[in-house]
Design an enzyme around this catalytic site. Structure first.
Site, PDB file in Angstrom:
ATOM      1  N   THR A  54       0.838  -1.196   0.000  1.00 50.02           N
ATOM      2  CA  THR A  54       0.000   0.000   0.000  1.00 50.02           C
ATOM      3  C   THR A  54       0.872   1.245   0.000  1.00 50.02           C
ATOM      4  OG1 THR A  54      -0.185  -0.066   2.408  1.00 50.02           O
ATOM      5  CG2 THR A  54      -1.965  -1.099   1.165  1.00 50.02           C
ATOM      6  N   CYS A  55       0.245   2.368  -0.277  1.00 48.87           N
ATOM      7  CA  CYS A  55       0.951   3.619  -0.547  1.00 48.87           C
ATOM      8  C   CYS A  55       1.855   4.098   0.596  1.00 48.87           C
ATOM      9  CB  CYS A  55      -0.071   4.687  -0.895  1.00 48.87           C
ATOM     10  SG  CYS A  55       0.700   6.187  -1.500  1.00 48.87           S
ATOM     11  N   SER A  56       1.302   4.363   1.752  1.00 50.60           N
ATOM     12  CA  SER A  56       2.104   4.947   2.839  1.00 50.60           C
ATOM     13  C   SER A  56       3.284   4.068   3.238  1.00 50.60           C
ATOM     14  CB  SER A  56       1.224   5.238   4.057  1.00 50.60           C
ATOM     15  OG  SER A  56       0.239   6.180   3.755  1.00 50.60           O
ATOM     16  N   ARG A  59       5.943   4.161   0.304  1.00 55.90           N
ATOM     17  CA  ARG A  59       6.682   5.434   0.235  1.00 55.90           C
ATOM     18  C   ARG A  59       7.586   5.614   1.445  1.00 55.90           C
ATOM     19  NH1 ARG A  59       3.751  10.249  -2.804  1.00 55.90           N
ATOM     20  NH2 ARG A  59       2.538   9.037  -4.274  1.00 55.90           N
TER      21      ARG A  59
END
Length: 125
Positions: A54-56, A59
C-alpha cells in the site's frame, strides 16, 4: 544549499503516484516526452521493487531506507499510522545537510502538517 567548486547541487525526487513504470523512459509506448527528456540527464531506477503493498508503507520504505515494519508505517497515514523516526525521512536528511526542501503535490508519509520535514509545502490549488 550545498555547493561544489563549480555549481550548486540539486536533488529532484519525482514520484508519480500509482503509475508504475509503464511510461516511455522505461520502454513502454506511453508518451511522456518531458520525463523522457529529463531522464537523459538524471538517474532512472530500472531495477527497483515495491517494499509494501500500500501507498504509505511503500513510500515510507523508499524515503527512509527502512521496511514498513522498521519505520512504523504499517498502514496508511490517513488511518493513523506514523513514522516512528521522521528524522530518517529523506527530506529531513537533506535538510540537515543544508539543502532547502520543498514538497509539491501529495505525499503519504505524514498525516499531520507539523510533522512534514520540508522547508516549504506547496499545497494543491
Amino acid at each position: 544549499m550545498p555547493t561544489t567548486a563549480n555549481s550548486t547541487l540539486n536533488v529532484i525526487y519525482i514520484h508519480t503516484h500509482d503509475m508504475g513504470r509503464y511510461i516511455a523512459p522505461y520502454g513502454f509506448p506511453v508518451p511522456t516526452p518531458n520525463l523522457q527528456d529529463f531522464t537523459r540527464e538524471s538517474t532512472l531506477f530500472r531495477q527497483a521493487y515495491c517494499c509494501a503493498p500500500t501507498c504509505s508503507p511503500s513510500r515510507a520504505a523508499l524515503l527512509t531506507g527502512q521496511t514498513a515494519h522498521e519505520s512504523g508505517m504499517w498502514g496508511l497515514a490517513h488511518l493513523g499510522f506514523t513514522l516512528e523516526h521522521p528524522e530518517r525521512h529523506l527530506a529531513a536528511f537533506l535538510r540537515e545537510k543544508g539543502f532547502e526542501t520543498v514538497l509539491c503535490g501529495i505525499q503519504h508519509e505524514f498525516s499531520d502538517e507539523a510533522e512534514k520535514p520540508y522547508d516549504f509545502i506547496y499545497a494543491e490549488q
